[in-house]
Design a protein around this motif. Structure first.
Motif, PDB file in Angstrom:
ATOM      1  N   ARG A 257      -5.412  10.482  -3.086  1.00  0.00           N
ATOM      2  CA  ARG A 257      -5.775   9.655  -4.234  1.00  0.00           C
ATOM      3  C   ARG A 257      -4.728   9.779  -5.341  1.00  0.00           C
ATOM      4  O   ARG A 257      -4.334   8.780  -5.963  1.00  0.00           O
ATOM      5  CB  ARG A 257      -7.159  10.049  -4.755  1.00  0.00           C
ATOM      6  CG  ARG A 257      -7.615   9.165  -5.911  1.00  0.00           C
ATOM      7  CD  ARG A 257      -9.026   9.534  -6.359  1.00  0.00           C
ATOM      8  NE  ARG A 257     -10.038   9.126  -5.367  1.00  0.00           N
ATOM      9  CZ  ARG A 257     -11.325   9.456  -5.442  1.00  0.00           C
ATOM     10  NH1 ARG A 257     -11.754  10.230  -6.432  1.00  0.00           N
ATOM     11  NH2 ARG A 257     -12.177   9.036  -4.523  1.00  0.00           N
TER      12      ARG A 257
ATOM     13  N   GLN B 102      -2.601   6.603  -6.716  1.00  0.00           N
ATOM     14  CA  GLN B 102      -2.719   6.247  -8.124  1.00  0.00           C
ATOM     15  C   GLN B 102      -1.363   6.273  -8.817  1.00  0.00           C
ATOM     16  O   GLN B 102      -1.058   5.405  -9.637  1.00  0.00           O
ATOM     17  CB  GLN B 102      -3.694   7.197  -8.828  1.00  0.00           C
ATOM     18  CG  GLN B 102      -5.150   6.993  -8.427  1.00  0.00           C
ATOM     19  CD  GLN B 102      -6.083   8.006  -9.055  1.00  0.00           C
ATOM     20  OE1 GLN B 102      -5.656   9.071  -9.518  1.00  0.00           O
ATOM     21  NE2 GLN B 102      -7.376   7.705  -9.069  1.00  0.00           N
TER      22      GLN B 102
ATOM     23  N   ASP C  38       0.682   3.106  -8.063  1.00  0.00           N
ATOM     24  CA  ASP C  38       0.025   1.839  -8.386  1.00  0.00           C
ATOM     25  C   ASP C  38       1.012   0.845  -8.986  1.00  0.00           C
ATOM     26  O   ASP C  38       1.723   1.153  -9.955  1.00  0.00           O
ATOM     27  CB  ASP C  38      -1.113   2.093  -9.380  1.00  0.00           C
ATOM     28  CG  ASP C  38      -1.905   0.838  -9.696  1.00  0.00           C
ATOM     29  OD1 ASP C  38      -2.253   0.106  -8.749  1.00  0.00           O
ATOM     30  OD2 ASP C  38      -2.171   0.586 -10.893  1.00  0.00           O
TER      31      ASP C  38
ATOM     32  N   VAL D  94      -5.178   0.584  -8.349  1.00  0.00           N
ATOM     33  CA  VAL D  94      -6.113   1.315  -9.207  1.00  0.00           C
ATOM     34  C   VAL D  94      -7.203   0.376  -9.712  1.00  0.00           C
ATOM     35  O   VAL D  94      -8.374   0.751  -9.815  1.00  0.00           O
ATOM     36  CB  VAL D  94      -5.353   1.972 -10.379  1.00  0.00           C
ATOM     37  CG1 VAL D  94      -6.338   2.525 -11.409  1.00  0.00           C
ATOM     38  CG2 VAL D  94      -4.448   3.087  -9.861  1.00  0.00           C
TER      39      VAL D  94
END
Length: 544
Positions: free
Chosen positions: A435, A439, A442, A505
């Motif tokens: 994650r 992120q 992004d 995101v």
């Protein structure tokens, strides 16, 4: 008992039947420089196995950067896998009374093949569609096997299944896999190793494709690197090395259960280096690294095998793994991601739902809150702020309904702390780093995320680490189809499969592999948001 096909073959032989056209085909050959490489044919594919790509890392070449073969002058019999690189001795702590289904699942995940190992192991395998010519310029999939950087072999995975499936999809590919040094032989770590510039050797054992894959019909400009577990972590580390410049070595990446991990400096492994030095009688040497090169293989292997293994008590705090060495990894992996040292290429990344369960059987003696905190503090976060530990223990509670295997209520709570530790470990090494990576990237590149939730009903394990391999590396499920299409087009979609949306995101959509009547769905990467966010924050400040 003789199988039906075996009995039929014996009958044909008894009747004087002639061999089939496929059996009569001459073995396939490829010319590399001045040498002929001879492989084998099997149905619609041709395999070239055990091709050496570097000088044997033995003697004075042990613990040195690979000396890659740049010209072939001797013919190669590439009809069988070579020995794999020296493995860490396997010690699997199975609790008494483990249900048969779970035991079978663990054995199938970890020991699908028994394989010999030897220091002379740096070989590569190429599998292609039958009769492929050098002019074909097919997309290339480079598979990097997993095994916690301590075990593993290319022979565990039949690349022919992937190539056959690519033909079924009318998206033919060339499949490549290579052995690499593991455990102490590949990931020795210490100040001495750092000073010598020979860290992370297992990551640097991977070259060759650009120079030679075209001879097999592969396109060196269409290479996708793909791995699972340690192999996926390796893929991620190849994306962040060299300032993110791939130098054209690959154009896409696929990561099954592995991302840039929260590890620190290579000197963090000093205690294990010193243990090897002491066990092999090199303590008094003025050059302990050179002494280790000269130690008899059996002595060094024995010393390595007496260090903690992947399934030892400390579990995912691995003894042997990649660390920041100042050369291949100029900084800790997650710091490099924050600095923007990431290859700007499309990628796929995802995990299994219950990544931590498989690695939590070694801690079944941890049964109280105090013992759980002591374990996390001692092995995972010895330098963390006590207030951060307090918060993490609130966010990863003892409550079994919030533990892993997730979404199984009070089931699978083999001890009061098992599901809690499994949730923490899975998020710390797999879910959280994935994650964080996605992120951070992004808006910078195309990316697709997934989560595997199949086999959720396996007792204690749930959707365990590695449980997606049948759906991926063995070419028998949707994930392999998506990967093949991605290798061909840098987009996993097409062929009538469920549309896989890109990840962002703003819209963190994940392709989800399910049990039951709805095998595929789209979910959002918003589970355990607060817990995982805090864990990512603490691990960034306290890398392993």
């Amino acid at each position: 008992m003789v199988s039906y096909l075996g009995a039929f073959s014996l009958l044909l032989a008894a009747l004087g039947a002639t061999a089939s056209p496929l059996a009569e085909r001459a073995p396939p050959t490829v010319t590399l420089d001045g040498a002929t490489v001879t492989g084998t044919s099997s149905g619609n594919v041709e395999k070239f196995l055990g091709i050496p790509f570097a000088e044997p890392p033995v003697g004075n070449l042990r613990f040195r950067l690979p000396e890659r073969i740049t010209e072939y002058t001797t013919d190669v019999n590439a009809t069988a896998y070579s020995p794999t690189c020296p493995q860490q001795a396997v010690d699997l702590p199975l609790p008494d009374g483990l249900v048969d289904e779970t035991l079978d699942e663990i054995i199938d995940l970890i020991y699908p093949v028994l394989f010999p190992n030897d220091e002379d192991c740096l070989t590569i395998n190429v599998v292609r569609p039958a009769d492929t010519t050098p002019e074909a310029k097919l997309p290339v999939i480079v598979w990097i096997f997993g095994g916690g950087f301590e075990i593993g072999s290319t022979s565990m995975y039949d690349g022919g299944v992937i190539v056959e499936r690519s033909l079924d999809l009318d998206e033919p590919v060339v499949y490549v896999s290579m052995n690499y040094r593991v455990a102490a032989f590949g990931f020795l770590a210490s100040q001495e190793v750092k000073d010598a510039g020979v860290g992370n050797l297992g990551l640097q054992d991977r070259a060759w494709v650009q120079q030679y894959v075209s001879a097999f019909g592969g396109d060196p400009e269409k290479v996708t690197i793909w791995g699972e577990s340690a192999g996926a972590i390796s893929v991620a580390l190849h994306m962040i090395t060299n300032g993110g410049d791939t130098e054209g070595l690959f154009r896409g990446a696929v990561m099954n259960s592995g991302s840039p991990i929260p590890v620190g400096d290579i000197t963090n492994g000093q205690m294990y280096y010193d243990q090897l030095v002491d066990a092999t009688g090199c303590t008094g040497s003025s050059d302990t690294l050179q002494c280790l090169r000269e130690v008899p293989y059996d002595d060094l292997k024995s010393a390595q095998d007496n260090t903690p293994f992947l399934f030892s008590y400390q579990s995912l705090i691995l003894t042997w793994l990649p660390r920041a060495d100042g050369v291949f990894l100029a900084d800790s992996p997650q710091a490099l991601v924050q600095q923007g040292s990431v290859a700007n290429i499309p990628f796929i990344s995802g995990d299994c739902d219950d990544e931590g369960t498989l690695f939590s059987f070694s801690t079944l003696n941890v049964t109280t809150d105090d013992e759980a905190r002591e374990y996390i503090e001692q092995y995972w976060l010895p330098r963390a702020d006590p207030a951060d530990l307090d918060e993490l223990f609130e966010l990863y509670p003892q409550d079994p309904t919030q533990g892993s295997p997730f979404d199984t209520g009070y089931l699978n709570a083999i001890t009061p702390q098992f599901k809690r530790i499994a949730a923490f470990q899975g998020d710390a090494v797999f879910q959280g780093p994935r994650r964080f990576f996605m992120q951070q990237r992004d808006g910078k590149q195309d990316m697709w995320g997934f989560v595997n939730k199949r086999l959720k009903n396996v007792p204690l394990l749930g959707t365990a680490h590695g449980s997606d391999l049948l759906n991926a590396a063995y070419g028998l499920g949707e994930m392999s189809d998506y990967t093949i299409r991605f290798a061909a087009h840098l987009d996993p979609n097409g062929g009538g499969a469920m549309e896989w949306p890109k990840y962002s995101v703003a819209s963190p959509q994940m392709l989800t592999f399910n049990d039951g009547l709805v095998p595929l769905s789209i979910s959002e990467d918003t589970y355990r948001t607060e817990a995982m966010g805090k864990l990512i924050e603490v691990m960034l400040s306290n890398p392993i």
